[in-house]
Design an enzyme around this catalytic site. Sequence first.
Site, mmCIF file in Angstrom:
data_model
loop_
_atom_site.group_PDB
_atom_site.id
_atom_site.type_symbol
_atom_site.label_atom_id
_atom_site.label_comp_id
_atom_site.label_asym_id
_atom_site.label_seq_id
_atom_site.Cartn_x
_atom_site.Cartn_y
_atom_site.Cartn_z
ATOM 1 N N SER A 198 0.843 -1.140 -0.051
ATOM 2 C CA SER A 198 0.067 -0.257 -0.018
ATOM 3 C C SER A 198 0.912 1.098 0.035
ATOM 4 C CB SER A 198 -1.008 -0.109 1.112
ATOM 5 O OG SER A 198 -2.314 0.758 0.826
ATOM 6 N N ASP A 304 -8.915 -5.453 -5.902
ATOM 7 C CA ASP A 304 -8.562 -4.181 -5.067
ATOM 8 C C ASP A 304 -9.228 -2.981 -5.126
ATOM 9 O OD1 ASP A 304 -7.358 -2.657 -3.227
ATOM 10 O OD2 ASP A 304 -5.381 -2.977 -3.682
ATOM 11 N N HIS A 335 -7.419 -5.764 -1.160
ATOM 12 C CA HIS A 335 -6.252 -5.047 -0.483
ATOM 13 C C HIS A 335 -5.525 -6.025 0.458
ATOM 14 C CE1 HIS A 335 -4.124 -1.558 -0.584
ATOM 15 N NE2 HIS A 335 -4.116 -1.265 0.713
#
Length: 648
Positions: A198, A304, A335
């Site tokens: 991320s 995601d 995610h």
Amino acid sequence: MPKRTRSTTWRTLVTAAVAALTAAFLTPAAAQAAPRESRPVYSYADAVRESVWVDTGLDEDGDGRTDRVAADIVRPAEPARQGRKVPVIMDASPYYSCCGRGNESQRKTYDAQGRVVQMPLFYDNYFVPRGYAFVGVDLAGTNRSDGCVDVGGRSDILSAKAVIDWLNGRARAYTSRTGGTPVTAGWTNGRTGMIGKSWDGTIANGVAATGVKGLKTIVPISAISSWYDYYFAQGAPLYDGGPDELAGYVESADAQAHCAAVQQKLADGSPRSGDWTPLWTERDYVKDAAKVRASVFLVHGMQDLNVRTKHFGQWWDALARHGVERRIWLSQTGHVDPFDYRRGAWVDTLHRWFDHELLGYDNGIDREPVADIERHPDQWVTSAAWPPRGTRAAVLHPAAGSQAGVGTLGLRPGTGAETFTDDPALSETDWAAHLTTATPEKAGFLTAPLTRDLRLSGSSTVTVTATPTTGSAHLSAVLIDVGPDTIRDYADRAEGITTLTERSCWGESTAGDSSCFKETAAKTAAVDHTVVSRGWADLGHHAWPARGVPLTPGRAYTITLDLAATDHVVPAGHRLALIVAGTDKDLIDPPSTRPTLTVDLSRTTATVPLVGGAGAFARATSGSAGAPAPTVLDGVGPPRTVRHVPAS
């Protein structure tokens, strides 16, 4: 290509050097084989744990001193005592104190002397005994670092880059945040690999795009490649806030007291109009792909909906254009870190990747398939290239069908029009559920049932010509696989995994830092349809993506929507469908009005990357068209409202 040649030359020299050293200390028989795998021969319990503060050369918090970022280090003690230097695995993160890392939200902990006790995740536990140093960097403005968070901008990137410069003898560091004794990194050879999920992976992308020397590889997991595309989709807002709010979410208390001006600058530079500004240019790493010297092992969940898959698609394509060595894993999850959906294979592959890229071991990983793709939950296939060779764009045309709102999708140009009214209360899940029946909020188009499998691989686009009834309008385009399947339930809160109580251990542990983590299993859902790819846009950005304009009701506008990258097989017996609609609830925000839009089918197309191109599509759709059954199609739950934090 030059990058590949330099890398190959270095590895040849390293392999020769390792062989020479091995020959000097081993018997002739043992000396013949160069090492292929690093082994856990060093003590994790006795590892050196230290912290340094690296001078970034910036003064973002305006206190009259250049900012220093904290780098916590865990490294094996034995190599330094033996006069040998080690490579570095580095994760630069804003989350080490505010939010935690990984599925168990681990934070850094420290002893009374300020030395790191627990380093989140398994990297230090596993790799330090194998002869690597691990460095966890607090981004500027977070945890124990000076400066301000600027959300992917100059401060974020240069604060991490400064640590690589220090590891390579080009920057200064000290033993404390203020004052202190200068310290050098004489224990490392400077060869660094960055990893992170991320925001952390985003920093790896951004640092690689500076071309910094010493960064040899990056492993960005679910990472952003252009911050504009995190907040907007061609002018359509994806969230109701901006980067100023995100900075405040992760900043330390010290930064919050000194960084109001930086947050205001973030707010001023990111207007909710969706227009492109210089702030977004600074945070666009794709434009600098030509500077990347590092190899890239890219990982992303194809569902995601936080860091959406346009990010990996445009980054991958840009790196390919510049000959960067690449590898990719694509899962069915949202995610989620691969450690939490394919743990054993991930640790083994990452180990071999770092051994190859940082130690120069010829272990064959560079000759393996480029792509690993999850086709069904826990069922993986490989691809020698990605997208596969023979993938070509096929232009598909929606056409009116026997009932309004339910048309066909094929190779022949369509005629006529379809009309729908934006309903911000409905999402892609609602549209797909009623794909085979006429509903007022969407227009759907389906192929005939396929007679053979059809594989989409890469990024699609949908060009729409639409006439709105109001001065603003948002558009969504969604590709759907219509047919029964069992998939990971990416709309669940855990985005496709279930966390179990059992633990498995990956590396060595200490009393303060366990290498044992909770196991996971796939969380699945039986569905009648699967979303393959999506894209959104503000119709007011039709003429110039950088700036939107008010629409004239009754006038036709043409815009091309970029759909997210994916790799999906629509199996024989299923249908491929296209939905065109307005606001996709919880994935884009609605426009200021509620328009009705009329779509000109003769000027609307979907360009889809298919293995085998248009010919494969023609062969797969050569059977009888049939009539779609008027039924409600089950899918995963509606998209969750995701807090606009590209979190752990």
